[in-house]
Design an enzyme around this catalytic site. Structure first.
Site, PDB file in Angstrom:
ATOM      1  N   GLY A 116     -20.420 -15.255  20.811  1.00 31.28           N
ATOM      2  CA  GLY A 116     -19.367 -15.792  19.952  1.00 31.28           C
ATOM      3  C   GLY A 116     -18.932 -14.792  18.901  1.00 31.28           C
ATOM      4  N   ASN A 117     -17.715 -14.949  18.420  1.00 32.39           N
ATOM      5  CA  ASN A 117     -17.239 -14.080  17.339  1.00 32.39           C
ATOM      6  C   ASN A 117     -16.106 -14.757  16.578  1.00 32.39           C
ATOM      7  OD1 ASN A 117     -15.259 -13.096  19.571  1.00 32.39           O
ATOM      8  ND2 ASN A 117     -17.275 -12.344  20.201  1.00 32.39           N
ATOM      9  N   THR A 132     -21.260  -7.056  15.984  1.00 29.80           N
ATOM     10  CA  THR A 132     -21.926  -7.227  17.272  1.00 29.80           C
ATOM     11  C   THR A 132     -23.426  -7.427  17.036  1.00 29.80           C
ATOM     12  OG1 THR A 132     -22.162  -6.260  19.467  1.00 29.80           O
ATOM     13  CG2 THR A 132     -22.305  -4.719  17.634  1.00 29.80           C
ATOM     14  N   THR A 161     -17.751  -6.440  16.793  1.00 28.14           N
ATOM     15  CA  THR A 161     -17.951  -6.913  18.152  1.00 28.14           C
ATOM     16  C   THR A 161     -16.893  -6.321  19.090  1.00 28.14           C
ATOM     17  OG1 THR A 161     -17.766  -8.860  19.549  1.00 28.14           O
ATOM     18  CG2 THR A 161     -16.671  -8.985  17.452  1.00 28.14           C
ATOM     19  N   SER A 162     -17.278  -6.049  20.346  1.00 25.49           N
ATOM     20  CA  SER A 162     -16.301  -5.517  21.300  1.00 25.49           C
ATOM     21  C   SER A 162     -15.256  -6.575  21.667  1.00 25.49           C
ATOM     22  CB  SER A 162     -17.012  -5.041  22.569  1.00 25.49           C
ATOM     23  OG  SER A 162     -17.691  -6.123  23.174  1.00 25.49           O
ATOM     24  N   GLU A 163     -15.636  -7.849  21.531  1.00 28.42           N
ATOM     25  CA  GLU A 163     -14.691  -8.913  21.887  1.00 28.42           C
ATOM     26  C   GLU A 163     -13.607  -9.106  20.826  1.00 28.42           C
ATOM     27  OE1 GLU A 163     -16.985 -12.353  23.042  1.00 28.42           O
ATOM     28  OE2 GLU A 163     -17.148 -11.598  25.086  1.00 28.42           O
ATOM     29  N   HIS A 182     -14.032 -17.398  18.851  1.00 25.91           N
ATOM     30  CA  HIS A 182     -14.373 -17.384  20.285  1.00 25.91           C
ATOM     31  C   HIS A 182     -15.818 -17.834  20.432  1.00 25.91           C
ATOM     32  CE1 HIS A 182     -15.544 -16.173  24.215  1.00 25.91           C
ATOM     33  NE2 HIS A 182     -16.330 -15.220  23.754  1.00 25.91           N
ATOM     34  N   HIS A 184     -18.822 -20.304  23.218  1.00 22.18           N
ATOM     35  CA  HIS A 184     -19.170 -20.734  24.574  1.00 22.18           C
ATOM     36  C   HIS A 184     -19.704 -22.173  24.556  1.00 22.18           C
ATOM     37  CE1 HIS A 184     -20.390 -16.202  24.624  1.00 22.18           C
ATOM     38  NE2 HIS A 184     -19.093 -16.311  24.800  1.00 22.18           N
ATOM     39  N   HIS A 245     -16.391 -17.891  31.318  1.00 21.39           N
ATOM     40  CA  HIS A 245     -16.798 -17.279  30.057  1.00 21.39           C
ATOM     41  C   HIS A 245     -16.954 -18.301  28.916  1.00 21.39           C
ATOM     42  CE1 HIS A 245     -16.165 -13.616  27.172  1.00 21.39           C
ATOM     43  NE2 HIS A 245     -17.003 -14.514  26.678  1.00 21.39           N
TER      44      HIS A 245
END
Ligand SMILES: [Zn+2]
Length: 364
Positions: A116-117, A132, A161-163, A182, A184, A245
């Site tokens: 999550g981010n 991250t 974070t890469s996302e 974001h 899950h 995802h």
């Protein structure tokens, strides 16, 4: 200045959004001064019009004022970043909000491990974001970093974070989006991994705060290709299921974006529970649904169903499938395959499969 008039100078801003104009109106503004190259979001522009507040543009150098021209709906990609934003009182408050939202996500089991981010666009080209490899339960304000709109980190000790790339694509195409979450959540992710969407017109809160959900195609998380999968959907949806995802939501505040995640997750969960009862699910009528849609429009929330030209392929309650708790996304929700593009053949077969499902259900 004439008595009874008050001008508020927002000439230093590159972006004027809903919150800014609401604050100005609350402060009694009868006109707002904006820089010539400033982007005014469509909802902010509408709000000013509704409240009879004049929008005046000002050339940054000469100071000559003229009537405002319609602003582009896209952010104009400024390259200058403002590092000072990182330690302003507003930034400190938002860092705390990101941490408390992170803890909510973890407590509700919407994130596992370091998943999550969360991010917030604090300036036209500056975004605060979670780092991250940190559990959202453990986030502290010192963990929050700041990047530019291209993802280059400009402040903060921990790497982003890469996302974040997913968040940045949303900020670039949706000026109203100030926060992105974001995560899950299991029940909504169950829909995402089956490529199905929940049907509409069952619970009012879902209609008003989320509405029709789109499914974006799968790409490897953290890549630019993944970030761009949501682009066809995010202008007309504030919540998107990410195939195989999780989900992503955008809003005017971090707290509100997390609310939409909660609303979607609870809705998906409730539908699954209801299915186990074995009794028919009752639906809200189309007419009552239109009332909810009108309320949603008033709140300034996006919904693909506002677009009359796409309503034909995207009916208010989808194609009715009695007792269904999951539907194939309708063509207006976009591609569900991994390719990211939909051909006429794909659409045709999708329409045929939905029609077959309806016919099957009616024959039972
Ligand atoms: Zn993820």
């Amino acid at each position: 200045m004439k008595s009874g008039t008050k001008s508020i100078d927002l000439g230093g801003r590159r972006l004027i959004a809903m919150r800014d104009v609401q604050d100005a109106v609350t402060a009694g503004a009868t006109s707002i001064v904006a820089a010539e190259n400033c982007v005014v979001t469509p909802s902010a522009r509408d709000f000013l019009q509704q409240h009879g507040v004049e929008l005046v543009t000002e050339k940054s150098a000469g100071g000559s004022q003229q009537a405002a021209q319609p602003a582009s709906s896209a952010i104009a990609g400024p390259s200058v970043v403002n590092r000072r934003l990182f330690s302003t009182p507003e930034a400190e408050a938002i860092k705390k909000e990101i941490c408390s939202v992170g803890r909510k996500l973890w407590m509700r089991q919407f994130v596992d491990g370091n998943g999550g981010n969360i991010s917030y666009r604090i300036g036209p080209n500056e975004v605060l974001c979670s780092p991250t490899l940190v559990s959202k339960y453990d986030l502290t304000p010192d963990d929050i970093g700041m990047t530019d709109l291209e993802g280059v980190q400009i402040a903060g000790a921990k790497p982003r974070t890469s996302e974040l790339l997913l968040h940045l694509e949303i900020y670039k195409v949706v000026p109203e989006a100030k926060a992105v979450v974001h995560c899950h959540p299991p029940h909504a992710t169950a829909y995402a991994i089956t490529g199905r969407v929940p049907p509409n017109l069952i619970i009012p809160e879902f209609e008003v705060f989320v509405g029709k959900v789109a499914v974006s195609p799968y790409e490897t998380p953290g890549t630019q290709a993944f970030a761009e999968t949501v682009l066809p959907y995010v202008k007309s949806h504030n919540t998107v299921l990410l195939s195989n995802h999780g989900i992503v939501c955008w809003a005017d505040t971090v707290t509100h974006a997390e609310w939409y995640a909660e609303v979607l997750e609870t809705y998906c969960w409730t539908l699954m529970l209801a299915a186990q009862l074995g009794a028919p699910i009752s639906r809200i009528s189309e007419e009552q649904g239109s009332d909810l849609l009108a309320l949603k429009k008033k709140l300034g929330l996006p919904d693909i169903r506002f677009d009359a030209s796409r309503m034909k392929e995207c009916q208010l309650s989808d194609l009715e499938v009695p007792n269904s708790i999951a539907l194939e996304p309708t063509p207006c929700d976009g591609p569900t395959g991994r390719s990211g593009t939909t051909t006429d053949g794909d659409l045709e077969s999708l329409v045929r499969s939905v029609t077959d499902a309806v016919m099957d259900a009616m024959e039972k």
